[in-house]
Enzyme design. Structure first.
Site, PDB file in Angstrom:
ATOM      1  N   LYS A 118     -21.493  28.349 -15.182  1.00  0.00           N
ATOM      2  CA  LYS A 118     -22.507  27.304 -15.414  1.00  0.00           C
ATOM      3  C   LYS A 118     -23.869  27.888 -15.711  1.00  0.00           C
ATOM      4  O   LYS A 118     -24.648  27.299 -16.446  1.00  0.00           O
ATOM      5  CB  LYS A 118     -22.576  26.351 -14.217  1.00  0.00           C
ATOM      6  CG  LYS A 118     -21.381  25.421 -14.164  1.00  0.00           C
ATOM      7  CD  LYS A 118     -21.740  24.107 -13.510  1.00  0.00           C
ATOM      8  CE  LYS A 118     -20.558  23.146 -13.590  1.00  0.00           C
ATOM      9  NZ  LYS A 118     -20.671  22.018 -12.678  1.00  0.00           N
ATOM     10  N   LYS A 200      -9.749  25.782 -19.670  1.00  0.00           N
ATOM     11  CA  LYS A 200      -9.520  24.565 -18.882  1.00  0.00           C
ATOM     12  C   LYS A 200     -10.002  23.319 -19.646  1.00  0.00           C
ATOM     13  O   LYS A 200     -11.026  23.390 -20.325  1.00  0.00           O
ATOM     14  CB  LYS A 200     -10.306  24.714 -17.570  1.00  0.00           C
ATOM     15  CG  LYS A 200     -10.177  23.573 -16.614  1.00  0.00           C
ATOM     16  CD  LYS A 200     -11.073  23.758 -15.394  1.00  0.00           C
ATOM     17  CE  LYS A 200     -12.490  23.278 -15.637  1.00  0.00           C
ATOM     18  NZ  LYS A 200     -13.289  23.071 -14.425  1.00  0.00           N
ATOM     19  N   LYS A 203     -14.663  18.129 -18.918  1.00  0.00           N
ATOM     20  CA  LYS A 203     -15.418  16.991 -19.455  1.00  0.00           C
ATOM     21  C   LYS A 203     -16.678  17.433 -20.183  1.00  0.00           C
ATOM     22  O   LYS A 203     -17.228  16.689 -20.978  1.00  0.00           O
ATOM     23  CB  LYS A 203     -15.739  15.988 -18.339  1.00  0.00           C
ATOM     24  CG  LYS A 203     -16.568  16.566 -17.196  1.00  0.00           C
ATOM     25  CD  LYS A 203     -16.607  15.641 -15.976  1.00  0.00           C
ATOM     26  CE  LYS A 203     -17.203  16.394 -14.796  1.00  0.00           C
ATOM     27  NZ  LYS A 203     -16.799  15.954 -13.496  1.00  0.00           N
TER      28      LYS A 203
HETATM   29  P1  TYM Z   1     -14.940  18.324 -10.602  1.00  0.00           P
HETATM   30  O1  TYM Z   1     -15.699  17.047 -10.649  1.00  0.00           O
HETATM   31  O2  TYM Z   1     -15.247  19.358 -11.620  1.00  0.00           O
HETATM   32  O3  TYM Z   1     -13.390  18.035 -10.634  1.00  0.00           O
HETATM   33  C1  TYM Z   1     -12.801  17.099  -9.722  1.00  0.00           C
HETATM   34  C2  TYM Z   1     -11.396  17.553  -9.387  1.00  0.00           C
HETATM   35  O4  TYM Z   1     -10.593  17.618 -10.568  1.00  0.00           O
HETATM   36  C3  TYM Z   1     -10.012  18.900 -10.698  1.00  0.00           C
HETATM   37  N1  TYM Z   1      -9.962  19.259 -12.126  1.00  0.00           N
HETATM   38  C4  TYM Z   1      -8.870  19.729 -12.745  1.00  0.00           C
HETATM   39  N2  TYM Z   1      -7.624  19.957 -12.310  1.00  0.00           N
HETATM   40  C5  TYM Z   1      -6.720  20.446 -13.194  1.00  0.00           C
HETATM   41  N3  TYM Z   1      -7.022  20.697 -14.507  1.00  0.00           N
HETATM   42  C6  TYM Z   1      -8.263  20.476 -14.981  1.00  0.00           C
HETATM   43  N4  TYM Z   1      -8.535  20.711 -16.269  1.00  0.00           N
HETATM   44  C7  TYM Z   1      -9.266  19.965 -14.087  1.00  0.00           C
HETATM   45  N5  TYM Z   1     -10.573  19.616 -14.235  1.00  0.00           N
HETATM   46  C8  TYM Z   1     -10.979  19.187 -13.023  1.00  0.00           C
HETATM   47  C9  TYM Z   1     -10.932  19.837  -9.925  1.00  0.00           C
HETATM   48  O5  TYM Z   1     -10.260  20.989  -9.501  1.00  0.00           O
HETATM   49  C10 TYM Z   1     -11.346  18.955  -8.766  1.00  0.00           C
HETATM   50  O6  TYM Z   1     -10.382  18.965  -7.748  1.00  0.00           O
HETATM   51  N6  TYM Z   1     -17.246  20.559  -6.818  1.00  0.00           N
HETATM   52  C11 TYM Z   1     -16.205  19.636  -7.150  1.00  0.00           C
HETATM   53  C12 TYM Z   1     -16.398  18.277  -6.504  1.00  0.00           C
HETATM   54  C13 TYM Z   1     -16.564  18.359  -5.030  1.00  0.00           C
HETATM   55  C14 TYM Z   1     -15.539  18.550  -4.069  1.00  0.00           C
HETATM   56  C15 TYM Z   1     -16.197  18.581  -2.813  1.00  0.00           C
HETATM   57  C16 TYM Z   1     -14.154  18.704  -4.165  1.00  0.00           C
HETATM   58  C17 TYM Z   1     -17.747  18.287  -4.371  1.00  0.00           C
HETATM   59  N7  TYM Z   1     -17.529  18.417  -3.037  1.00  0.00           N
HETATM   60  C18 TYM Z   1     -15.484  18.777  -1.648  1.00  0.00           C
HETATM   61  C19 TYM Z   1     -13.453  18.888  -2.981  1.00  0.00           C
HETATM   62  C20 TYM Z   1     -14.101  18.929  -1.736  1.00  0.00           C
HETATM   63  C21 TYM Z   1     -16.207  19.420  -8.658  1.00  0.00           C
HETATM   64  O7  TYM Z   1     -17.191  19.525  -9.315  1.00  0.00           O
HETATM   65  O8  TYM Z   1     -15.044  18.965  -9.147  1.00  0.00           O
END
Ligand code: TYM
Length: 335
Positions: A118, A200, A203
């Site tokens: 990032k 990956k 979004k």
């Molecule tokens: P974020 O918003 O990027 O993604 C949310 C969840 O979706 C999963 N994910 C994917 N899994 C498989 N293939 C992909 N292409 C893909 N893109 C996204 C991510 O692994 C995630 O599980 N920091 C985290 C949000 C968060 C969080 C937490 C998660 C904040 N606090 C505490 C768990 C526990 C995030 O930005 O995920």
């Protein structure tokens, strides 16, 4: 003698509302949340504090936050079983982050792959929040004494830091935090970009053709899959050197629930064209009911607000209890 309680083990997970949710979110996170919600006490959060580590348009962030909540429910999260809440509504997340910051090494945060990625992607705004992001994530999880954290593969490193921080704090004082386990699905932990299957599906990818958004229409879904990049071979087989076809096999498995092996035999001797056509149809059928439910929910703001207010109340009870314990252990005066 140990007390017998009928308390269920706890799950916490979240999604950052920085864009429309994708098939990656559904595969890596949401669909597993749905499966786990009967057996666990679940807390699902819209991580708006995390979102502002990258500059956001305020009106857009408000809109995305509610859209994300609606998508959780559309994907099958039942607000009567699980607690759904907005992270910034529970101030304990920021408060625990501060305490955990004092237990985190600069080196630990600078080693995080997501921070490195990032800060390259947003080189004009490498802020302290972006650096501190994994500590906030640890606070999210530890506040609820979560046993399990269902996430995609990309969050594994953050989970390891969370475990280290919990152990360090417990060791320094006394048992305070549950040390959580990651729960990463065997299939779908990493859904890849449709245009560059080595990357990956994200979004924030500027190439929209590479992403299946959960709000895409049937036509758009089908076109994106038909135009997806595949390798130069001809066999429909899951293999390391066939990233594009392996990704489509994963999508087909998620949409139809058939095993990858069965799908491979269904398409033995058939070409990429036929396979893509079938994946396109299956994916459109799979996502249609989710999108339709989402459209109904997003038009009922009153219902969404009620769910999120109820969620905040539930979440805060648990979060406040943990924070009180932490404040006491570190030596803050409490009356
Ligand atoms: P974020 O918003 O990027 O993604 C949310 C969840 O979706 C999963 N994910 C994917 N899994 C498989 N293939 C992909 N292409 C893909 N893109 C996204 C991510 O692994 C995630 O599980 N920091 C985290 C949000 C968060 C969080 C937490 C998660 C904040 N606090 C505490 C768990 C526990 C995030 O930005 O995920």
């Amino acid at each position: 003698m140990e007390l017998q309680t009928d308390q269920k083990p706890v799950i916490l997970s979240g999604v950052t509302p920085s864009g429309i949710l994708t098939m990656g979110h559904l595969a890596g996170a949401l669909s597993n949340w749905v499966k786990l919600q009967d057996k666990f006490e679940c807390y699902f959060m819209i991580a708006d504090l995390h979102a502002i580590t990258v500059r956001q348009n305020p009106a857009e962030l408000r809109k995305r936050t509610l859209e994300t909540a609606a998508m959780f429910i559309a994907a099958g999260i039942d607000p009567d079983k699980s607690t759904l809440f907005i992270q910034s509504h529970v101030t304990e997340h920021a408060q625990l982050t501060w305490v955990l910051n004092t237990f985190t090494g600069m080196g630990e945060c600078s080693r995080m792959t997501q921070f490195k990625d990032k800060s390259t992607q947003h080189s004009e705004n490498v802020n302290v929040g972006l650096f501190d992001y994994p500590v906030l994530m640890a606070a999210d999880i530890l506040l609820y004494q979560a046993d399990l954290v269902p996430v995609g593969e990309d969050q594994k490193q953050h989970l390891e830091l969370t475990r280290n921080l919990a152990q360090r704090f417990n060791h320094n004082y006394s048992d305070t935090f549950k040390v959580p386990e990651p729960y990463i699905p065997e299939v779908g932990a990493r859904i890849m970009s449709l245009q560059d299957p080595e990357k990956k599906m994200s979004k924030s990818d500027p190439n929209q053709g590479s992403i299946l958004f959960l709000t895409d229409s049937d036509e758009v879904i089908k076109n994106k899959i038909k135009r997806s990049v595949t390798d130069s071979g001809s066999e429909i087989k899951f293999a390391d050197n066939k990233a594009g076809i392996s990704n489509l096999l994963t999508l087909m498995h998620l949409a139809t629930k058939r095993s990858i092996k069965d799908i491979e035999s269904d398409f033995a001797g058939k070409g990429y064209g036929d396979f893509k056509m079938a994946v396109a149809e299956a994916m459109a059928d799979y996502l249609r009911p989710i999108r339709q439910r989402y459209e109904e929910l997003i038009n009922n703001k009153q219902q969404l607000t009620e769910i999120l207010v109820r969620g905040e109340e539930n979440a805060r009870k648990i979060a406040a209890k943990t924070l009180r314990k932490v404040y006491k252990k570190v030596g803050f005066v409490q009356f």
